[in-house]
Design a protein around this motif. Structure first.
Motif, short mmCIF file in Angstrom:
data_model
loop_
_atom_site.label_atom_id
_atom_site.label_comp_id
_atom_site.label_asym_id
_atom_site.label_seq_id
_atom_site.Cartn_x
_atom_site.Cartn_y
_atom_site.Cartn_z
N GLY A 133 2.97 -7.63 -7.81
CA GLY A 133 4.01 -8.08 -7.04
C GLY A 133 4.35 -6.96 -5.81
O GLY A 133 4.58 -5.75 -6.18
N VAL A 134 4.34 -7.40 -4.60
CA VAL A 134 4.82 -6.41 -3.47
C VAL A 134 5.91 -7.40 -2.67
O VAL A 134 5.65 -8.35 -2.54
CB VAL A 134 3.85 -5.78 -2.77
N GLU A 135 7.13 -6.77 -2.35
CA GLU A 135 7.95 -7.51 -1.41
C GLU A 135 7.24 -7.96 -0.21
O GLU A 135 6.48 -7.41 0.34
CB GLU A 135 9.20 -6.51 -1.10
N GLU A 136 7.79 -9.14 0.35
CA GLU A 136 7.41 -10.03 1.40
C GLU A 136 8.28 -10.13 2.34
O GLU A 136 9.26 -10.98 1.93
CB GLU A 136 6.50 -11.02 0.78
N PRO A 137 8.26 -9.68 3.62
CA PRO A 137 7.79 -8.37 4.08
C PRO A 137 7.83 -7.09 3.33
O PRO A 137 8.78 -6.77 2.58
CB PRO A 137 7.83 -8.31 5.53
N GLY A 138 6.87 -6.10 3.39
CA GLY A 138 7.25 -4.87 2.56
C GLY A 138 6.04 -3.84 2.98
O GLY A 138 5.30 -3.91 3.85
N TRP A 139 5.92 -2.78 2.20
CA TRP A 139 5.03 -1.81 2.37
C TRP A 139 3.58 -2.16 2.46
O TRP A 139 3.24 -2.11 1.27
CB TRP A 139 5.63 -0.60 1.89
N GLY A 140 2.61 -2.02 3.34
CA GLY A 140 1.32 -2.48 3.26
C GLY A 140 0.74 -1.72 2.53
O GLY A 140 -0.38 -2.09 1.98
N ALA A 141 0.77 -0.25 2.66
CA ALA A 141 0.24 0.70 1.70
C ALA A 141 0.29 0.23 0.11
O ALA A 141 -0.67 0.57 -0.72
CB ALA A 141 0.73 2.17 1.88
N ALA A 142 1.22 -0.24 -0.56
CA ALA A 142 1.66 -0.63 -1.76
C ALA A 142 0.64 -1.73 -2.01
O ALA A 142 -0.05 -1.75 -3.18
CB ALA A 142 2.87 -1.11 -2.12
N ARG A 143 0.25 -2.72 -1.05
CA ARG A 143 -0.54 -3.70 -1.30
C ARG A 143 -1.87 -3.31 -1.49
O ARG A 143 -2.73 -3.58 -2.24
CB ARG A 143 -0.45 -4.93 -0.09
N GLY A 170 17.88 -4.19 3.85
CA GLY A 170 18.97 -4.63 2.70
C GLY A 170 19.19 -3.76 1.47
O GLY A 170 18.12 -3.00 1.34
N ARG A 171 20.40 -3.54 0.80
CA ARG A 171 20.28 -2.78 -0.25
C ARG A 171 20.69 -3.85 -1.57
O ARG A 171 21.54 -4.74 -1.35
CB ARG A 171 21.41 -1.78 -0.23
N LEU A 172 19.94 -3.80 -2.69
CA LEU A 172 20.10 -4.87 -3.60
C LEU A 172 21.49 -4.42 -4.32
O LEU A 172 21.74 -3.55 -5.12
CB LEU A 172 18.76 -4.49 -4.71
N CYS A 179 6.37 -11.17 -2.79
CA CYS A 179 7.36 -11.69 -3.50
C CYS A 179 8.25 -11.64 -2.32
O CYS A 179 8.75 -10.59 -1.81
CB CYS A 179 7.88 -10.60 -4.37
N PRO A 180 9.21 -12.71 -2.23
CA PRO A 180 10.04 -12.94 -0.82
C PRO A 180 11.14 -11.96 -1.08
O PRO A 180 11.65 -12.07 -2.04
CB PRO A 180 10.25 -14.41 -0.75
N VAL A 181 11.89 -11.67 0.25
CA VAL A 181 13.23 -11.10 0.15
C VAL A 181 13.94 -11.72 1.02
O VAL A 181 13.45 -12.55 1.99
CB VAL A 181 12.91 -9.69 0.57
N ASP A 182 15.27 -11.44 0.81
CA ASP A 182 16.13 -11.94 1.83
C ASP A 182 17.01 -10.65 2.41
O ASP A 182 16.55 -9.40 2.28
CB ASP A 182 17.14 -13.05 1.16
N GLU A 183 18.11 -10.89 2.92
CA GLU A 183 18.92 -9.79 3.78
C GLU A 183 19.42 -8.57 2.55
O GLU A 183 19.69 -7.54 3.15
CB GLU A 183 20.17 -10.32 4.52
N GLN A 184 19.22 -8.95 1.44
CA GLN A 184 19.82 -8.03 0.37
C GLN A 184 18.53 -7.48 -0.52
O GLN A 184 18.72 -6.26 -0.87
CB GLN A 184 20.62 -8.64 -0.72
N GLY A 185 17.28 -7.81 -0.26
CA GLY A 185 16.27 -7.47 -0.84
C GLY A 185 15.44 -8.60 -1.93
O GLY A 185 15.49 -9.63 -1.45
N VAL A 186 14.89 -8.01 -2.59
CA VAL A 186 13.82 -9.00 -3.52
C VAL A 186 14.55 -10.15 -4.03
O VAL A 186 15.73 -9.84 -4.61
CB VAL A 186 12.94 -8.38 -4.47
N ILE A 187 14.21 -11.43 -4.06
CA ILE A 187 14.74 -12.54 -4.63
C ILE A 187 14.39 -12.79 -5.98
O ILE A 187 13.02 -13.08 -6.18
CB ILE A 187 14.30 -13.82 -3.91
N VAL A 188 14.93 -12.35 -7.06
CA VAL A 188 14.69 -12.30 -8.41
C VAL A 188 14.25 -13.77 -8.81
O VAL A 188 13.24 -13.69 -9.64
CB VAL A 188 15.71 -11.77 -9.26
N GLU A 189 14.91 -14.81 -8.42
CA GLU A 189 14.60 -15.92 -9.06
C GLU A 189 13.17 -16.60 -8.56
O GLU A 189 12.51 -17.44 -8.88
CB GLU A 189 15.56 -17.02 -8.46
#
Length: 488
Positions: free
Chosen positions: A227-237, A281-283, A250-260
């Motif tokens: 999994g890579v955050e979406e949006p996120g760092w393309g190099a990781a993908r 955002g910071r988790l 893996c979708p994020v909101d204004e705080q970071g990755v959405i665990v659910e």
């Protein structure tokens, strides 16, 4: 100094005094009111800031020493020091060694006129970077991922490389890295990030990309999912895909990755909890705990990229994920944002058994970090030069960040840390704004470009690492003029 009729209020106005043979006339009334709800330092900073903004205090003018101004105002020296430090961080003041405190030469806001038709034009066709900058004039590069590489102490840098040259080359490089450097990096992480780690859990890498690839090569392969955050760092993908894994956004909101929203069959999850890239955002702690509970339940390894956590503003850092659960987390760090990408050095912190597997694979493929670079960085850490450099750069970056917030505040997101912010805008506005900014010599990046699938988050990703303070102000003035009414 005089006392006004209102009790507890102290004023100085048009005070002229001599200090160190330099005369300074302050023709600006300043008051501090002990009965007011705002702290005295905040009151003082606000009035000095307004004086500089309106020209009452001019660029290059010297301010009183903290001791002298405290006497004039009848307050403690701490009040004045705190006010000055805030104005230093915002870029209004600058210090000159052995001379004093001055209004910064480029402190006054830069007003940049953009033709009316540019601000009201229709959105473009979807491009997210200008084809070319404006002909002639200076280009302001506000794209993220580029640090300021001119702020280091040249004497310290030369001293570090001299020490590296005095040692013989190692015929059998340790895949973990030089033991002395691993000890120093562990101490640096304990101080800077409160990570409870010792040298046995630290590997010296060539940077974040190298560390991520070492982990991916050890844990991933065909049939695995990462999994890579979406949006996120393309190099990781790209790293995960190169090792045969299926990449899962893996979708994020204004705080970071959405665990659910995380699937249960991920082998690895790449995340940026200290300062999500690119949203910023910071988790929060509760979500960090839920993320680690998910990792324990599913058996996944969480790869925590701490890429710019050294630079924080206004808020205290949250504990690293690794410190909360060293058994499920791999922590990656780098000097590319603090010293520059050419240094080519980072670190990988992991559970001992996983680190051993990574080291075995690294030895087999002869992957190694430059010995002279390791020795030079060892010297920087031993002498405290890296810590001093980071303190200087925090102040420098804080000034640029403050300039962005001042100019674009209502639209700014993720400004508590790092070297970039997000400017939230409507999807229809972004392409045309980026194109027109490029015509005025300002290079921009967009959140749309950092998605794997259809864009969910829309806006600009403003990096303030590589542009000067004056350049940041000029770029923000262009952006501000191009944002349509109703967006801010």
């Amino acid at each position: 100094m005089s006392t006004s009729g209102r009790r507890g209020e102290t004023t100085f106005a048009e005070n002229t005094f001599a200090e160190n043979a330099v005369r300074l006339t302050i023709d600006v009334p300043v008051t501090v009111d002990r009965a007011a709800p705002a702290p005295l330092a905040v009151q003082l900073a606000a009035q000095l800031r307004e004086a500089m903004r309106t020209g009452g205090l001019k660029a290059g003018e010297r301010l009183p020493s903290t001791r002298r101004l405290a006497v004039l105002l009848g307050v403690s020296r701490t009040v004045v020091t705190d006010a000055y430090q805030q104005l230093y961080a915002e870029g209004w003041l600058e210090g000159r060694h052995g001379s004093g405190t001055y209004v910064a030469e480029d402190a006054l806001p830069y007003e940049y006129a953009v033709p009316d038709h540019a601000a009201t034009g229709t959105a473009g066709t979807g491009e997210d970077a200008p084809a070319s900058a404006a002909p002639g004039g200076d280009v302001v590069d506000l794209r993220p991922g580029r640090p300021w590489v001119f702020g280091y102490d040249r004497a310290a840098w030369r001293r570090a490389w001299r020490s590296a040259g005095d040692l013989p080359l190692n015929a059998f490089p340790d895949p973990y890295g030089h033991p002395e450097l691993r000890e120093l990096l562990a101490g640096h992480l304990r101080r800077a990030r409160a990570v409870p780690v010792d040298a046995g859990n630290v590997m010296v890498t060539r940077g974040t990309g190298n560390g991520l690839d070492l982990v991916a090569a050890t844990l991933l392969g065909p049939g695995t999912r990462a999994g890579v955050e979406e949006p996120g760092w393309g190099a990781a993908r790209r790293v995960f895909a190169s090792r045969g894994a299926e990449v899962v956004p893996c979708p994020v909101d204004e705080q970071g990755v959405i665990v659910e929203a995380l699937p249960d069959d991920l082998r690895v999850l790449y995340t940026t909890p200290a300062h999500q890239f690119p949203v910023g955002g910071r988790l929060p702690i509760p979500r960090r705990e839920r993320l680690l509970a998910w990792a324990r339940r599913t058996g996944a390894i969480v790869v925590e990229d701490d890429y710019d956590a050294e630079f924080r503003y206004d808020v205290a850092p949250l504990p690293a994920l690794y410190g909360l659960d060293p058994a499920r987390v791999v922590l990656l760090g780098t000097l590319s944002k603090s010293l520059g990408p050419d240094v080519g050095l980072g670190w990988l912190v992991a559970p001992a058994d996983l680190l051993g597997r990574v080291a075995e694979r690294r030895a087999r493929v002869a992957d190694r970090t430059s010995g002279p670079v390791q020795r030079a960085v060892t010297t920087l850490l031993e002498r405290g030069d890296l810590d001093r450099h980071l303190r200087r750069m925090r102040l420098e970056y804080a000034r640029r960040r403050a300039a962005i917030v001042e100019a674009l505040g209502p639209c700014v997101r993720g400004d508590t840390a790092g070297l970039h912010v997000m400017v939230a805008l409507s999807a229809a506005v972004v392409p045309g704004l980026v194109r027109r900014a490029g015509e005025h010599g300002v290079l921009l990046d967009t959140t749309e470009r950092h998605h794997l699938g259809p864009p969910r988050v829309h806006g600009l990703v403003l990096g303030y690492g590589s542009a000067s303070l004056a350049g940041v102000r000029r770029g923000c003035a262009v952006i501000r003029a191009l944002i349509p009414p109703g967006e801010a």
